[in-house]
Design a protein around this motif. Structure first.
Motif, mmCIF file in Angstrom:
data_model
loop_
_atom_site.group_PDB
_atom_site.id
_atom_site.type_symbol
_atom_site.label_atom_id
_atom_site.label_comp_id
_atom_site.label_asym_id
_atom_site.label_seq_id
_atom_site.Cartn_x
_atom_site.Cartn_y
_atom_site.Cartn_z
ATOM 1 N N ARG A 90 3.838 -6.371 -8.290
ATOM 2 C CA ARG A 90 4.185 -4.181 -9.240
ATOM 3 C C ARG A 90 4.320 -3.090 -8.679
ATOM 4 O O ARG A 90 3.930 -2.372 -8.562
ATOM 5 N N THR A 140 1.891 -1.468 -13.144
ATOM 6 C CA THR A 140 1.074 -1.132 -11.331
ATOM 7 C C THR A 140 0.179 -1.113 -10.892
ATOM 8 O O THR A 140 -0.648 -2.164 -9.639
ATOM 9 N N SER A 141 -1.501 -1.363 -12.205
ATOM 10 C CA SER A 141 -2.693 -1.662 -11.512
ATOM 11 C C SER A 141 -3.262 -2.133 -12.917
ATOM 12 O O SER A 141 -3.149 -1.765 -13.780
ATOM 13 N N HIS A 143 -6.094 -2.184 -12.937
ATOM 14 C CA HIS A 143 -7.226 -1.142 -13.166
ATOM 15 C C HIS A 143 -7.064 -0.067 -13.907
ATOM 16 O O HIS A 143 -8.023 0.858 -13.790
ATOM 17 N N ALA A 144 -5.826 0.499 -14.482
ATOM 18 C CA ALA A 144 -4.778 1.258 -14.188
ATOM 19 C C ALA A 144 -5.790 1.693 -16.406
ATOM 20 O O ALA A 144 -6.204 0.931 -16.850
ATOM 21 N N TYR A 260 -3.045 4.390 -7.613
ATOM 22 C CA TYR A 260 -3.595 3.173 -7.904
ATOM 23 C C TYR A 260 -2.988 2.504 -6.296
ATOM 24 O O TYR A 260 -3.618 1.113 -5.819
ATOM 25 N N ARG A 261 -2.615 3.203 -5.386
ATOM 26 C CA ARG A 261 -2.860 1.941 -4.155
ATOM 27 C C ARG A 261 -2.064 1.344 -3.958
ATOM 28 O O ARG A 261 -2.261 -0.001 -3.634
ATOM 29 N N GLN A 262 -0.825 0.977 -4.271
ATOM 30 C CA GLN A 262 0.110 0.519 -5.062
ATOM 31 C C GLN A 262 1.397 0.402 -4.154
ATOM 32 O O GLN A 262 2.397 0.792 -4.403
#
Length: 290
Positions: A90, A140-141, A143-144, A260-262
């Motif tokens: 990710r 990336t997430s 939850h995007a 998204y704190r990735q």
């Protein structure tokens, strides 16, 4: 050939260098500037390039399809690299998939191919953004919220630009000229802002940024060259695809990683180092393209 490459890259890296020097001296806050670019200048640039009378989307259909395939194939290769390197997919995959075709790609394309083919570069930029704000955000997430990204001013301007290209309708020339002038102001400003961002690169970021920084252009070129041959692209169409593939990572990906704190620190290191290494890979891409 060397002189032609120099004519393209010297103005670009001169503006980046001025931004870097200014950033080192003043440490400006680019928050407001970034918002203006995303909400006003970028949408106007995209719309006016796609809606221009000289842009015929039919002439670039194969190139646009090739750009989309290039993005997807580089993502698949990057997924394999992430597994081999035992790093989070990710974080790495979107960095490799999406190029800095806005800040750096558009000014390079304008200088390399001229105003007559600039619409094709903007169309590639639009296709990249469409995939980035949909599939890229989901990579990336999980939850995007893709819907929010796709309803951004840039995506709305892209849709309106293609609608104008298909229908032939556009605002009156007296308005369209002003819109185009305002949009084109973005090109040197984005290069300047890129230079400012490069001041954030620290020595300790280099080890964790090396994988993405090198994988982005190397995988891109390795995919683009046979893809251009398979699609039978020639001339400026082939050159546009090859240059597109050699660009550094997209700065926008850092914003998504941070949202998204990735692993935002690792992603920032890959992006900043990759853009610093553009001084090596962009001339290589131009040499292969021109």
């Amino acid at each position: 050939m060397l002189w032609r490459i120099a004519q393209v890259i010297i103005p670009v890296f001169l503006i980046v260098s001025v931004g870097w020097a200014y950033g080192r001296r003043t440490r400006p806050d680019l928050t407001t500037f970034n918002r203006i670019v995303l909400d006003v200048l970028s949408p106007l640039l995209v719309y006016t390039a796609l809606a221009a009378k000289e842009f015929r989307w039919q002439d670039h259909a194969v190139l646009l399809g090739g750009g989309a395939v290039l993005i997807l194939l580089t993502g698949l290769v990057a997924l394999g690299v992430a597994r081999l390197a035992h790093t989070q997919a990710r974080s790495l995959v979107p960095v490799v998939m999406f190029t800095n075709c806005g800040n750096m790609g558009l000014p390079l394309a304008l200088l390399a191919f001229g105003p007559q083919d600039f619409g094709a570069a903007v169309a590639l930029f639009s296709i990249s953004n469409l995939i980035h704000f949909s599939l890229g955000a989901r990579i990336t997430s999980a939850h995007a919220r893709t819907r929010d990204l796709l309803l951004s001013p840039l995506m709305v301007a892209t849709a309106l630009g293609f609608a104008s290209a298909l229908s032939g309708w556009r605002p009156p020339d007296v308005l369209f000229t002003g819109m185009r002038l305002l949009g084109e102001a973005m090109l040197p400003l984005m290069l300047f802002a890129l230079g400012v961002r490069l001041t954030l690169l620290r020595r300790e970021d280099v080890p964790r940024g090396l994988l993405g920084a090198f994988a982005r252009p190397l995988i891109g070129l390795a995919v683009a060259l046979p893809l251009a041959w398979a699609l039978q692209l020639e001339g400026n169409a082939r050159a546009q695809l090859v240059l597109f593939s050699a660009l550094p990572p997209a700065v926008m990906q850092f914003l998504l990683a941070e949202r998204y704190r990735q692993e935002p620190e690792r992603v920032a290191a890959m992006i900043l180092l990759g853009n610093a290494l553009a001084v090596v890979f962009v001339p290589l891409g131009l040499a292969l393209a021109l």
